[in-house]
Scaffold this motif. Structure first.
Motif, PDB file in Angstrom:
ATOM      1  N   HIS A  70     -14.833   5.219  22.053  1.00 54.33           N
ATOM      2  CA  HIS A  70     -14.853   6.560  22.654  1.00 54.33           C
ATOM      3  C   HIS A  70     -15.792   6.531  23.863  1.00 54.33           C
TER       4      HIS A  70
ATOM      5  N   THR B  56     -15.051   5.017  15.845  1.00 55.85           N
ATOM      6  CA  THR B  56     -15.213   4.233  17.076  1.00 55.85           C
ATOM      7  C   THR B  56     -15.192   2.735  16.810  1.00 55.85           C
TER       8      THR B  56
ATOM      9  N   SER C  91     -19.499   2.507  19.847  1.00 55.04           N
ATOM     10  CA  SER C  91     -18.224   1.853  20.135  1.00 55.04           C
ATOM     11  C   SER C  91     -18.408   0.354  20.332  1.00 55.04           C
TER      12      SER C  91
END
Length: 221
Positions: A146, A141, A153
């Motif tokens: 994501h 990520t 993320s």
């Protein structure tokens, strides 16, 4: 003698990196929240001929993390290599539409404040040596956000930006900053994501000193 400090050291990747760098003559500082675990791992490494010591610190506690790195420096010598690779908590990985500003406190402390504290603590020693390596290890990520893992993320993206800025700012001083992205899980026996294979990859990054971002495997793996 110089040392490698492994932040987030555990029985998987941390232990493998300790063995790999230990074989090359580095003393090893193992830093994690569980002091008993780091001490046990240090003892195991010692039986294998690697000089290692355990230090307790939560990366979300800046004073404790700085104190652990200071103790590592005093006990094992200057930190020439810093690896930042703690495993994020599961509650950092909420869907984006369920993530509030309060939910981002932990991920940001973990993936931004922690790295900044660690780098600032070891940077004077690296500058005195005239060399050093900083290794950030992140999940996929960090490169591709994501929607079901909003915390990592967002925070990994900030950690990546910080690392890239350091890479550009410190390269001229002989200090190499790099990131290894490991998509998915670290898997024992995997041809690219086994802990020992990843440790070899990190050793190669330290030795070759080329580029900022590296991938352990394809992002869809």
């Amino acid at each position: 003698m110089t040392s490698i400090a492994i932040i987030g050291a555990g029985p998987g990747l941390g232990a493998a990196v300790a063995r790999r760098f230990g074989r090359e003559g580095f003393d090893v500082a193992l830093i994690a929240r569980d002091h008993e675990r780091t001490n046990a791992l240090a003892a195991e490494l010692g039986r294998e001929g690697v000089t290692a010591r355990g230090f307790a610190a939560d990366v979300r506690d800046p004073k404790a993390l700085a104190a652990a790195l200071d103790a590592a420096n005093a006990t094992l010598g200057p930190v020439e290599v810093l690896q930042y690779s703690p495993i994020p908590q599961r509650d950092f990985m909420l869907p984006v539409l369920e993530t509030t500003h309060a939910d981002l406190t932990g991920p940001v402390e973990f993936s931004v404040y922690g790295p900044v504290v660690a780098v600032q603590q070891v940077l004077p020693g690296m500058r005195a040596l005239g060399r050093g390596t900083v290794l950030f290890v992140n999940g996929g990520t960090a490169a591709v956000p994501h929607p079901d893992r909003a915390g990592t993320s967002i925070a990994f993206a900030a950690e990546s930006a910080y690392g890239h800025l350091l890479h550009d700012a410190l390269g001229g001083e002989g200090i190499h900053v790099a990131q290894l992205i490991v998509p998915g899980a670290i898997v024992a026996g995997h041809h690219r994501k086994d802990p020992a294979v990843l440790a070899d990859t990190l050793w190669g990054i330290h030795q070759e000193r080329h580029g900022f971002r590296h991938f352990a495997d394809d992002l869809d793996s």
